[in-house]
Structure formats: C-alpha cells, structure tokens
Write a protein that holds these residues in place. Structure first.
Motif, short mmCIF file in Angstrom:
data_model
loop_
_atom_site.label_atom_id
_atom_site.label_comp_id
_atom_site.label_asym_id
_atom_site.label_seq_id
_atom_site.Cartn_x
_atom_site.Cartn_y
_atom_site.Cartn_z
N VAL A 30 8.77 -27.03 10.53
CA VAL A 30 7.36 -27.18 10.19
C VAL A 30 6.81 -25.87 9.63
N GLY A 31 7.15 -24.77 10.30
CA GLY A 31 6.69 -23.47 9.84
C GLY A 31 7.19 -23.15 8.44
N ILE A 32 8.47 -23.42 8.21
CA ILE A 32 9.06 -23.14 6.89
C ILE A 32 8.41 -24.00 5.81
N ILE A 33 8.19 -25.29 6.10
CA ILE A 33 7.58 -26.20 5.12
C ILE A 33 6.17 -25.74 4.77
N PHE A 34 5.36 -25.44 5.79
CA PHE A 34 3.98 -25.04 5.54
C PHE A 34 3.90 -23.73 4.77
N ILE A 35 4.69 -22.76 5.18
CA ILE A 35 4.65 -21.46 4.50
C ILE A 35 5.21 -21.57 3.09
N ALA A 36 6.25 -22.39 2.90
CA ALA A 36 6.82 -22.58 1.56
C ALA A 36 5.80 -23.17 0.61
N VAL A 37 5.05 -24.16 1.09
CA VAL A 37 4.00 -24.77 0.26
C VAL A 37 2.92 -23.75 -0.07
N ALA A 38 2.53 -22.97 0.95
CA ALA A 38 1.49 -21.95 0.74
C ALA A 38 1.94 -20.90 -0.27
N VAL A 39 3.19 -20.46 -0.15
CA VAL A 39 3.73 -19.45 -1.08
C VAL A 39 3.80 -20.02 -2.50
N THR A 40 4.21 -21.28 -2.62
CA THR A 40 4.29 -21.92 -3.94
C THR A 40 2.93 -21.98 -4.61
N ILE A 41 1.92 -22.38 -3.83
CA ILE A 41 0.56 -22.48 -4.37
C ILE A 41 0.06 -21.11 -4.81
N THR A 42 0.25 -20.11 -3.94
CA THR A 42 -0.22 -18.75 -4.25
C THR A 42 0.51 -18.19 -5.47
N SER A 43 1.80 -18.46 -5.57
CA SER A 43 2.58 -17.98 -6.72
C SER A 43 2.08 -18.60 -8.01
N ASN A 44 1.76 -19.91 -7.95
CA ASN A 44 1.23 -20.58 -9.14
C ASN A 44 -0.11 -19.99 -9.57
N ILE A 45 -0.95 -19.68 -8.59
CA ILE A 45 -2.25 -19.07 -8.89
C ILE A 45 -2.04 -17.72 -9.58
N ALA A 46 -1.13 -16.90 -8.99
CA ALA A 46 -0.87 -15.58 -9.55
C ALA A 46 -0.29 -15.69 -10.97
N SER A 47 0.60 -16.65 -11.17
CA SER A 47 1.21 -16.83 -12.50
C SER A 47 0.17 -17.25 -13.53
N ASN A 48 -0.74 -18.15 -13.12
CA ASN A 48 -1.78 -18.61 -14.04
C ASN A 48 -2.74 -17.47 -14.42
#
Length: 225
Positions: free
Chosen positions: A200-218
């Motif tokens: 659960v921890g890995i899934i939640f953090i992975a989603v959060a990191v993906t979202i943050t990375s997309n924001i930074a890339s944009n």
C-alpha cells in the motif's frame, strides 16, 4: 434514456475499478486490518468520491479546473501530497511491525494488537479522500465524460449515469470489503499485514511521485518552450 451509452460507461468503469490502484489498495488494507463496518464505510467513501467526480464532470467544473493552469497544479499537488502522506503512514506501520518481529518471542505481540482500530466515520473519510484527492481519478472522469457525455445527452441519462457509477463503485468495493473482512480470511492474512502495508505504501508513494514528476516536467517544458 440512452441504454447503450450507460452500458458503455458501465463496462469502462468496471474495468477501471478492478485495476490495481490507491482505491483497491486502501480497501484491502482496511478490510484485512479493521472491522468489517469500517471497511464497508471506506468502500462507501470511495463511491461517494466517485459520485462527486461524476457530478463535477457533468457540471463542467472538472474541465474548468483542468483548463486553469494554477488551479490544476494546486489540485495535483494537494492530491499527491495526501497520497504521499498516506503511503508514508503505511510504510511506517510496516517498518514498526518488522521491528517488533525481531524482538524476543516473550515480548512479541500479535500484528492486530499493533494496528489502531478506526471508527466507521474515519474509514469513510479515508476512502473519500483517497479517491477524491487522487488527480488521476479527476483526469479519468474528465476524459470519460468528455468523450461519452456530449451536450446532446439528456438530463435523465446523465442522472442515471451518476447513479450507475456510484452503485457500481459501492458494489465492487463493498463486496471486496465484505469478503476480505471475514474473520477466517482476516486470520489467514494476519501474517501478511506487514506485506500489505508495504505494498500500500509503495503504491501510494509511486502514484504521488508520478504525479509530481509530471507536474515538474510540464513546468520545465513551459519554461523551455
């Protein structure tokens, strides 16, 4: 009422519901570690959040948020922050359990004794926030309703769509909560609580990191454009 449209919505939504993600993960965690009532309320919270996403999409509010760069970034940051916080909490719980397992047998405690029992209201809130603050859920419903729900669709069909998506969500996650919260199944999964928390921890953090990375890339892309 457009039955064909509703059937298409139902099929797409069911596939999305069954896909692994934060909603699925949090229901599994609740059902295996909390009371059955708390797990069912968590499922109800997720369904309520999906209803909110549906209404926001039908009213065009979700599209307005997406079209506002600042508002959309804020929504994504708040959502990813919540998911990261939930993931960190799950990982912390898993590491505490691992630490306890290393203690001498005379002082070891059951995994259940180390899990704080939640009220049904708190379970509802966790389910609600997990889906409502997940930016990926926002994007999913914007895409779904932009493609399938055109301005020509009748009010009756839109209302039926909202009821349908809410009902399917509660039925799926509610059944999952009921099955996994059976005492016999909980007992069998007792030893796996640490693994569940880790996943659960890995899934939640992975989603959060993906979202943050997309924001930074944009943002970087806009600066370099």
């Amino acid at each position: 009422m457009d039955i064909t449209l509703l059937a298409s919505l139902a099929v797409i939504h069911i596939v999305a519901l069954m896909s692994p993600g934060p909603d699925f993960a949090i229901v599994v965690k609740m059902a295996t570690q909390q009371t059955r009532l708390t797990a069912v309320y968590c499922a109800l919270g997720i369904a309520a959040a999906i209803l909110v996403h549906t209404l926001l999409s039908l009213l065009g509010i979700s599209v307005m948020i997406q079209q506002s760069p600042v508002a959309y970034i804020v929504v994504q940051l708040v959502g990813s922050g919540y998911l990261a916080w939930m993931g960190f909490g799950a990982l912390t719980s898993a590491f505490k359990a691992l630490k306890l397992k290393r203690q001498p047998a005379t002082v070891m405690t059951s995994p259940v004794d180390n899990v704080a029992q939640m009220s049904s209201v708190k379970g509802f809130k966790i389910g609600l926030y997990t889906n409502l603050l997940n930016p990926k859920a926002l994007i999913f419903f914007i895409t779904l309703f932009t493609v399938l729900i055109t301005p020509q669709v009748s009010f009756t069909t839109k209302t039926a769509a909202a009821i349908l998506l809410f009902s399917l969500s509660f039925i799926w996650f509610g059944l999952l909560a009921l099955v996994l919260s059976k005492p016999r199944i909980q007992q069998k999964l007792l030893a796996a609580n640490t693994i569940i928390d880790l996943l659960v921890g890995i899934i939640f953090i992975a989603v959060a990191v993906t979202i943050t990375s997309n924001i930074a890339s944009n943002i970087m892309g806009q600066w370099l454009a």
